[in-house]
Design a protein around this motif. Structure first.
Motif, mmCIF file in Angstrom:
data_model
loop_
_atom_site.group_PDB
_atom_site.id
_atom_site.type_symbol
_atom_site.label_atom_id
_atom_site.label_comp_id
_atom_site.label_asym_id
_atom_site.label_seq_id
_atom_site.Cartn_x
_atom_site.Cartn_y
_atom_site.Cartn_z
ATOM 1 N N ALA A 92 0.848 -1.190 0.000
ATOM 2 C CA ALA A 92 0.000 0.000 0.000
ATOM 3 C C ALA A 92 0.885 1.242 0.000
ATOM 4 O O ALA A 92 1.780 1.375 0.831
ATOM 5 N N ILE A 93 0.643 2.128 -0.944
ATOM 6 C CA ILE A 93 1.393 3.382 -1.019
ATOM 7 C C ILE A 93 0.446 4.501 -1.464
ATOM 8 O O ILE A 93 -0.661 4.255 -1.928
ATOM 9 N N ILE A 94 0.904 5.719 -1.315
ATOM 10 C CA ILE A 94 0.197 6.893 -1.815
ATOM 11 C C ILE A 94 1.028 7.458 -2.957
ATOM 12 O O ILE A 94 2.231 7.689 -2.816
ATOM 13 N N THR A 95 0.389 7.687 -4.094
ATOM 14 C CA THR A 95 1.040 8.326 -5.228
ATOM 15 C C THR A 95 0.560 9.767 -5.292
ATOM 16 O O THR A 95 -0.639 10.031 -5.218
ATOM 17 N N VAL A 96 1.494 10.687 -5.413
ATOM 18 C CA VAL A 96 1.208 12.118 -5.468
ATOM 19 C C VAL A 96 1.520 12.619 -6.868
ATOM 20 O O VAL A 96 2.606 12.360 -7.391
ATOM 21 N N GLY B 226 -3.096 21.437 -2.987
ATOM 22 C CA GLY B 226 -3.646 21.362 -4.334
ATOM 23 C C GLY B 226 -3.137 20.198 -5.160
ATOM 24 O O GLY B 226 -3.336 20.158 -6.378
ATOM 25 N N LEU B 227 -2.504 19.236 -4.520
ATOM 26 C CA LEU B 227 -1.971 18.081 -5.240
ATOM 27 C C LEU B 227 -2.994 16.958 -5.299
ATOM 28 O O LEU B 227 -3.896 16.873 -4.455
ATOM 29 N N HIS C 210 1.810 20.820 -12.246
ATOM 30 C CA HIS C 210 3.040 21.542 -12.545
ATOM 31 C C HIS C 210 4.200 20.926 -11.767
ATOM 32 O O HIS C 210 4.053 20.569 -10.598
ATOM 33 N N SER C 211 5.352 20.841 -12.399
ATOM 34 C CA SER C 211 6.510 20.216 -11.757
ATOM 35 C C SER C 211 6.938 20.956 -10.493
ATOM 36 O O SER C 211 7.416 20.343 -9.542
ATOM 37 N N LEU C 212 6.745 22.283 -10.453
ATOM 38 C CA LEU C 212 7.113 23.038 -9.259
ATOM 39 C C LEU C 212 6.287 22.593 -8.049
ATOM 40 O O LEU C 212 6.811 22.491 -6.932
ATOM 41 N N ASP C 213 5.014 22.286 -8.271
ATOM 42 C CA ASP C 213 4.170 21.802 -7.168
ATOM 43 C C ASP C 213 4.675 20.462 -6.645
ATOM 44 O O ASP C 213 4.651 20.205 -5.441
ATOM 45 N N LEU C 214 5.125 19.605 -7.541
ATOM 46 C CA LEU C 214 5.678 18.309 -7.131
ATOM 47 C C LEU C 214 6.991 18.500 -6.361
ATOM 48 O O LEU C 214 7.239 17.819 -5.367
ATOM 49 N N LEU C 215 7.803 19.461 -6.796
ATOM 50 C CA LEU C 215 9.041 19.766 -6.081
ATOM 51 C C LEU C 215 8.757 20.282 -4.669
ATOM 52 O O LEU C 215 9.433 19.907 -3.709
ATOM 53 N N LYS C 216 7.740 21.126 -4.535
ATOM 54 C CA LYS C 216 7.366 21.637 -3.211
ATOM 55 C C LYS C 216 6.895 20.495 -2.312
ATOM 56 O O LYS C 216 7.231 20.442 -1.130
ATOM 57 N N ARG D 99 10.065 15.919 6.635
ATOM 58 C CA ARG D 99 9.510 14.989 7.630
ATOM 59 C C ARG D 99 10.222 13.637 7.602
ATOM 60 O O ARG D 99 9.796 12.694 8.245
ATOM 61 N N HIS D 100 11.294 13.555 6.832
ATOM 62 C CA HIS D 100 12.115 12.340 6.742
ATOM 63 C C HIS D 100 11.284 11.115 6.351
ATOM 64 O O HIS D 100 11.498 10.018 6.859
ATOM 65 N N VAL D 101 10.358 11.323 5.441
ATOM 66 C CA VAL D 101 9.503 10.244 4.955
ATOM 67 C C VAL D 101 10.242 9.500 3.846
ATOM 68 O O VAL D 101 10.731 10.130 2.908
ATOM 69 N N PRO D 102 10.364 8.163 3.940
ATOM 70 C CA PRO D 102 10.908 7.435 2.788
ATOM 71 C C PRO D 102 10.070 7.761 1.552
ATOM 72 O O PRO D 102 8.836 7.675 1.588
ATOM 73 N N LEU D 103 10.719 8.174 0.492
ATOM 74 C CA LEU D 103 10.020 8.752 -0.649
ATOM 75 C C LEU D 103 10.589 8.239 -1.956
ATOM 76 O O LEU D 103 11.809 8.255 -2.169
ATOM 77 N N GLU D 104 9.709 7.792 -2.823
ATOM 78 C CA GLU D 104 10.083 7.450 -4.199
ATOM 79 C C GLU D 104 9.852 8.701 -5.032
ATOM 80 O O GLU D 104 8.767 9.277 -5.004
ATOM 81 N N ILE D 105 10.878 9.106 -5.759
ATOM 82 C CA ILE D 105 10.822 10.368 -6.501
ATOM 83 C C ILE D 105 11.030 10.100 -7.983
ATOM 84 O O ILE D 105 12.030 9.491 -8.380
ATOM 85 N N THR D 106 10.076 10.559 -8.793
ATOM 86 C CA THR D 106 10.243 10.531 -10.251
ATOM 87 C C THR D 106 9.869 11.915 -10.775
ATOM 88 O O THR D 106 9.401 12.767 -10.021
ATOM 89 N N SER D 107 10.043 12.140 -12.051
ATOM 90 C CA SER D 107 9.675 13.441 -12.623
ATOM 91 C C SER D 107 8.165 13.603 -12.735
ATOM 92 O O SER D 107 7.674 14.727 -12.883
ATOM 93 N N ASP D 108 7.406 12.506 -12.646
ATOM 94 C CA ASP D 108 5.952 12.568 -12.817
ATOM 95 C C ASP D 108 5.153 12.393 -11.537
ATOM 96 O O ASP D 108 3.989 12.765 -11.474
ATOM 97 N N TYR D 109 5.753 11.763 -10.517
ATOM 98 C CA TYR D 109 5.020 11.494 -9.282
ATOM 99 C C TYR D 109 5.970 11.265 -8.122
ATOM 100 O O TYR D 109 7.164 11.041 -8.311
#
Length: 146
Positions: free
Chosen positions: A75-79, A124-125, A83-89, A97-107
């Protein structure tokens, strides 16, 4: 019970007897019992500090049994953002918050947390609950905080 004590990089030429589906968190633990879908139990007793990657091979001291690590859907949450700036924020706030995070250019992806989901929606995400393999970043220093 078979005890896996050694890890090796992925190698298509090795005969694999066992596929070990492991969550992202399980891939960071070097001492643990693993039960497969078939009800077989194995024990990992690997050198400390190892973070397993999907495709890595495990073997016991005698090398009689080989296992392949696979990423277990979880189980995961995809964000997602328009706009890419919103994803960067969002990555910035989750990283704070030191959350283990999978980072891609799309999500972005992280383990479910209702407070974080609420924060992201307020930003707004778009968020979506999914069951899929999770590949969080290992961090700049190669270790994992849980």
């Amino acid at each position: 019970m078979i005890v896996f004590t050694q890890s090796h990089p992925a190698n298509d030429h090795q005969f694999v007897q066992v596929n070990l589906p492991l969550t992202a968190e399980q891939r960071t633990k070097t001492r643990q019992y693993i039960e497969t879908i078939d009800g077989e139990t194995y024990y990992l007793h690997l050198p400390r500090g190892i973070v397993l990657k999907p495709g890595d091979l495990l073997t016991c001291d005698t090398q009689e049994c080989w296992a392949k690590v696979i990423a277990k859907p979880e189980a995961i949450i995809t964000v997602m953002a328009n706009h890419s700036l919103d994803l960067l924020k969002a990555a910035y706030h989750l990283g704070n918050r030191h959350v283990p995070l999978e980072i891609t250019s799309d999500y972005l992806r992280f383990s479910p947390d209702p407070i974080l989901c609420s924060m992201l929606v307020q930003m707004g995400l778009k968020i979506q609950e999914e069951i899929t393999p999770f590949y969080p970043e290992r961090g700049a220093y190669g270790h994992h905080h849980s």
